[in-house]
Design a protein around this motif. Structure first.
Motif, PDB file in Angstrom:
ATOM      1  N   LEU A  10       0.887  -1.001  -0.140  1.00  0.00           N
ATOM      2  CA  LEU A  10      -0.085   0.012  -0.093  1.00  0.00           C
ATOM      3  C   LEU A  10       0.776   1.396  -0.048  1.00  0.00           C
ATOM      4  CD1 LEU A  10      -3.194   0.545   2.266  1.00  0.00           C
ATOM      5  CD2 LEU A  10      -1.530   2.457   1.801  1.00  0.00           C
ATOM      6  N   ILE A  11       0.521   1.898  -1.015  1.00  0.00           N
ATOM      7  CA  ILE A  11       1.470   3.465  -0.964  1.00  0.00           C
ATOM      8  C   ILE A  11       0.381   4.659  -0.639  1.00  0.00           C
ATOM      9  CG2 ILE A  11       2.999   4.786  -2.310  1.00  0.00           C
ATOM     10  CD1 ILE A  11       3.582   2.248  -4.075  1.00  0.00           C
ATOM     11  N   THR A  12       0.518   5.295   0.246  1.00  0.00           N
ATOM     12  CA  THR A  12      -0.215   6.554   0.288  1.00  0.00           C
ATOM     13  C   THR A  12       0.366   7.595  -0.556  1.00  0.00           C
ATOM     14  OG1 THR A  12       0.935   7.296   2.222  1.00  0.00           O
ATOM     15  CG2 THR A  12      -0.970   5.981   2.533  1.00  0.00           C
ATOM     16  N   GLY A  13      -0.540   8.224  -1.200  1.00  0.00           N
ATOM     17  CA  GLY A  13       0.273   9.639  -2.033  1.00  0.00           C
ATOM     18  C   GLY A  13       0.850   8.760  -3.343  1.00  0.00           C
ATOM     19  N   GLY A  14       0.212   7.806  -3.790  1.00  0.00           N
ATOM     20  CA  GLY A  14       0.812   6.805  -4.905  1.00  0.00           C
ATOM     21  C   GLY A  14       0.229   6.983  -6.194  1.00  0.00           C
ATOM     22  N   SER A  15      -0.360   8.320  -6.273  1.00  0.00           N
ATOM     23  CA  SER A  15      -1.032   8.673  -7.687  1.00  0.00           C
ATOM     24  C   SER A  15      -0.238   9.617  -8.405  1.00  0.00           C
ATOM     25  CB  SER A  15      -2.405   9.006  -7.430  1.00  0.00           C
ATOM     26  OG  SER A  15      -2.493  10.237  -6.824  1.00  0.00           O
ATOM     27  N   SER A  16       0.964   9.986  -8.084  1.00  0.00           N
ATOM     28  CA  SER A  16       1.684  10.891  -8.687  1.00  0.00           C
ATOM     29  C   SER A  16       2.914  11.047  -8.216  1.00  0.00           C
ATOM     30  CB  SER A  16       1.142  12.329  -8.652  1.00  0.00           C
ATOM     31  OG  SER A  16       0.976  12.770  -7.341  1.00  0.00           O
ATOM     32  N   ILE A  18       6.777  10.604  -6.970  1.00  0.00           N
ATOM     33  CA  ILE A  18       7.574   9.583  -6.450  1.00  0.00           C
ATOM     34  C   ILE A  18       6.846   8.419  -6.152  1.00  0.00           C
ATOM     35  CG2 ILE A  18       7.589  10.446  -3.858  1.00  0.00           C
ATOM     36  CD1 ILE A  18      10.579   9.496  -3.955  1.00  0.00           C
ATOM     37  N   GLY A  19       5.669   8.514  -5.633  1.00  0.00           N
ATOM     38  CA  GLY A  19       4.676   7.362  -5.072  1.00  0.00           C
ATOM     39  C   GLY A  19       4.472   6.622  -6.378  1.00  0.00           C
ATOM     40  N   LEU A  20       3.868   7.610  -7.472  1.00  0.00           N
ATOM     41  CA  LEU A  20       3.484   6.574  -8.713  1.00  0.00           C
ATOM     42  C   LEU A  20       4.671   5.940  -9.404  1.00  0.00           C
ATOM     43  CD1 LEU A  20       1.383   5.985 -10.944  1.00  0.00           C
ATOM     44  CD2 LEU A  20       1.865   8.189 -11.930  1.00  0.00           C
ATOM     45  N   ALA A  21       5.904   6.741  -9.263  1.00  0.00           N
ATOM     46  CA  ALA A  21       7.042   5.998  -9.988  1.00  0.00           C
ATOM     47  C   ALA A  21       7.396   4.780  -9.075  1.00  0.00           C
ATOM     48  CB  ALA A  21       8.293   7.080  -9.745  1.00  0.00           C
ATOM     49  N   GLY A  22       7.264   4.873  -7.880  1.00  0.00           N
ATOM     50  CA  GLY A  22       7.543   3.575  -6.980  1.00  0.00           C
ATOM     51  C   GLY A  22       6.528   2.565  -7.213  1.00  0.00           C
ATOM     52  N   ALA A  23       5.239   2.756  -7.444  1.00  0.00           N
ATOM     53  CA  ALA A  23       4.283   1.857  -7.933  1.00  0.00           C
ATOM     54  C   ALA A  23       4.262   1.098  -9.213  1.00  0.00           C
ATOM     55  CB  ALA A  23       2.891   2.673  -7.750  1.00  0.00           C
ATOM     56  N   LYS A  24       4.890   1.817 -10.075  1.00  0.00           N
ATOM     57  CA  LYS A  24       4.948   1.815 -11.308  1.00  0.00           C
ATOM     58  C   LYS A  24       6.201   0.304 -11.194  1.00  0.00           C
ATOM     59  CE  LYS A  24       4.208   5.325 -14.193  1.00  0.00           C
ATOM     60  NZ  LYS A  24       4.767   6.612 -15.265  1.00  0.00           N
ATOM     61  N   ARG A  25       7.276   0.799 -10.533  1.00  0.00           N
ATOM     62  CA  ARG A  25       8.471  -0.494 -10.383  1.00  0.00           C
ATOM     63  C   ARG A  25       8.011  -1.477  -9.717  1.00  0.00           C
ATOM     64  NH1 ARG A  25      14.045  -0.006 -10.463  1.00  0.00           N
ATOM     65  NH2 ARG A  25      14.783  -2.313 -10.096  1.00  0.00           N
ATOM     66  N   LEU A  26       6.950  -1.373  -8.710  1.00  0.00           N
ATOM     67  CA  LEU A  26       6.600  -2.518  -8.046  1.00  0.00           C
ATOM     68  C   LEU A  26       5.784  -3.355  -8.769  1.00  0.00           C
ATOM     69  CD1 LEU A  26       5.907  -0.687  -4.605  1.00  0.00           C
ATOM     70  CD2 LEU A  26       7.544  -2.624  -4.916  1.00  0.00           C
ATOM     71  N   VAL A  27       4.969  -2.806  -9.412  1.00  0.00           N
ATOM     72  CA  VAL A  27       3.878  -3.580 -10.270  1.00  0.00           C
ATOM     73  C   VAL A  27       4.816  -4.127 -11.381  1.00  0.00           C
ATOM     74  CG1 VAL A  27       2.136  -3.529 -12.139  1.00  0.00           C
ATOM     75  CG2 VAL A  27       1.704  -2.251  -9.992  1.00  0.00           C
ATOM     76  N   HIS A  42      -5.341  12.281 -11.179  1.00  0.00           N
ATOM     77  CA  HIS A  42      -4.288  11.544 -11.050  1.00  0.00           C
ATOM     78  C   HIS A  42      -4.621  10.075 -10.683  1.00  0.00           C
ATOM     79  CE1 HIS A  42      -1.920  15.068  -9.285  1.00  0.00           C
ATOM     80  NE2 HIS A  42      -2.150  15.287 -10.726  1.00  0.00           N
ATOM     81  N   LEU A  43      -5.666   9.610  -9.990  1.00  0.00           N
ATOM     82  CA  LEU A  43      -5.967   8.318  -9.804  1.00  0.00           C
ATOM     83  C   LEU A  43      -6.234   7.432 -11.200  1.00  0.00           C
ATOM     84  CD1 LEU A  43      -7.958   8.647  -6.520  1.00  0.00           C
ATOM     85  CD2 LEU A  43      -5.841   7.490  -6.930  1.00  0.00           C
ATOM     86  N   ILE A  44      -7.260   8.188 -12.122  1.00  0.00           N
ATOM     87  CA  ILE A  44      -7.478   7.697 -13.349  1.00  0.00           C
ATOM     88  C   ILE A  44      -6.223   7.372 -14.321  1.00  0.00           C
ATOM     89  CG2 ILE A  44      -8.762   8.216 -15.601  1.00  0.00           C
ATOM     90  CD1 ILE A  44     -10.834   9.584 -13.765  1.00  0.00           C
ATOM     91  N   SER A  45      -5.598   8.376 -14.078  1.00  0.00           N
ATOM     92  CA  SER A  45      -4.192   8.114 -14.779  1.00  0.00           C
ATOM     93  C   SER A  45      -3.149   7.016 -14.562  1.00  0.00           C
ATOM     94  CB  SER A  45      -3.274   9.659 -14.862  1.00  0.00           C
ATOM     95  OG  SER A  45      -2.131   9.324 -15.881  1.00  0.00           O
ATOM     96  N   ALA A  46      -3.238   7.000 -13.190  1.00  0.00           N
ATOM     97  CA  ALA A  46      -2.172   6.068 -12.376  1.00  0.00           C
ATOM     98  C   ALA A  46      -2.889   4.475 -12.821  1.00  0.00           C
ATOM     99  CB  ALA A  46      -2.169   6.258 -11.063  1.00  0.00           C
ATOM    100  N   THR A  47      -3.995   4.435 -12.912  1.00  0.00           N
ATOM    101  CA  THR A  47      -4.767   3.287 -13.104  1.00  0.00           C
ATOM    102  C   THR A  47      -4.321   2.676 -14.645  1.00  0.00           C
ATOM    103  OG1 THR A  47      -6.771   3.742 -11.603  1.00  0.00           O
ATOM    104  CG2 THR A  47      -6.962   1.844 -13.122  1.00  0.00           C
ATOM    105  N   GLU A  48      -4.427   3.865 -15.600  1.00  0.00           N
ATOM    106  CA  GLU A  48      -4.114   3.351 -16.846  1.00  0.00           C
ATOM    107  C   GLU A  48      -2.593   2.994 -16.971  1.00  0.00           C
ATOM    108  OE1 GLU A  48      -5.331   7.130 -18.900  1.00  0.00           O
ATOM    109  OE2 GLU A  48      -7.472   6.797 -18.527  1.00  0.00           O
TER     110      GLU A  48
END
Length: 181
Positions: A10-16, A18-27, A42-48
């Motif tokens: 779980l990443i709080t602040g993960g939709s943009s 540094i959080g999004l970059a980390g989420a991409k790497r983890l996925v 940001h959430l919609i974009s992150a989902t895509e």
């Protein structure tokens, strides 16, 4: 190699940022990721960008119900292997001009809510899991016009250090990273 295969983080602040970059790497390394954010676009974009291994949660760290909201999501998905307390806000200003509402907001988002989230989510972190807390190099730099931000990030850094000792018996590592302002 899929270092995070079968891991839920779980990443709080993960939709943009540094959080999004980390989420991409983890996925990309096999993790199932839960990200939070307060901005729908940001959430919609992150989902895509992240695909099927992501669960997005609209969550504003100023909301008193944030910890309970995250617990309800985790209960549905399963325990966590990792928690990254990354959500934050940065509002600058000379100490002479910063008002009490700004001080309250900064400490709510950067200190109080992550502490409440940690309290609520700790029982759902698997033994041997990890917690990452985003602090800031501003804690040590002494830059003008960011004393409030620096103080809030110093507070969460101090909390993370204490959590490391507190959760050691469960073999949960608690570490912090520094983000440059």
């Amino acid at each position: 190699m899929s270092r995070f295969e079968n891991k839920t983080i779980l990443i709080t602040g993960g939709s943009s940022k540094i959080g999004l970059a980390g989420a991409k790497r983890l996925v990309s390394e096999g993790a199932k990721v839960i990200i939070t954010g307060r901005t729908e676009e940001h959430l919609i974009s992150a989902t895509e960008h992240l695909g099927k291994n992501v669960t997005v949660v609209m969550d504003n760290a100023e909301d008193d119900n944030s910890p309970e909201r995250l617990v309800s999501v985790v209960k549905k998905i399963g325990n966590l292997d990792g928690l990254w307390l990354n959500a934050a806000c940065a509002i600058g200003g000379d100490i002479i001009t910063v008002d009490r509402d700004t001080m309250n907001k900064m400490f709510t988002v950067n200190v109080v809510t992550p502490m409440l989230q940690m309290r609520a989510l700790a029982p759902y972190i698997n033994e041997g899991g990890s917690v990452l807390v985003t602090s800031s190099s501003a804690v040590y730099e002494g830059q003008p016009s960011i004393s409030l931000y620096s103080a809030s990030k110093a507070a969460i850094l101090a909390a993370a250090r204490s959590w490391a000792a507190e959760f050691a018996p469960r073999k949960i590592r608690v570490i912090h990273s520094f983000q440059a302002l």
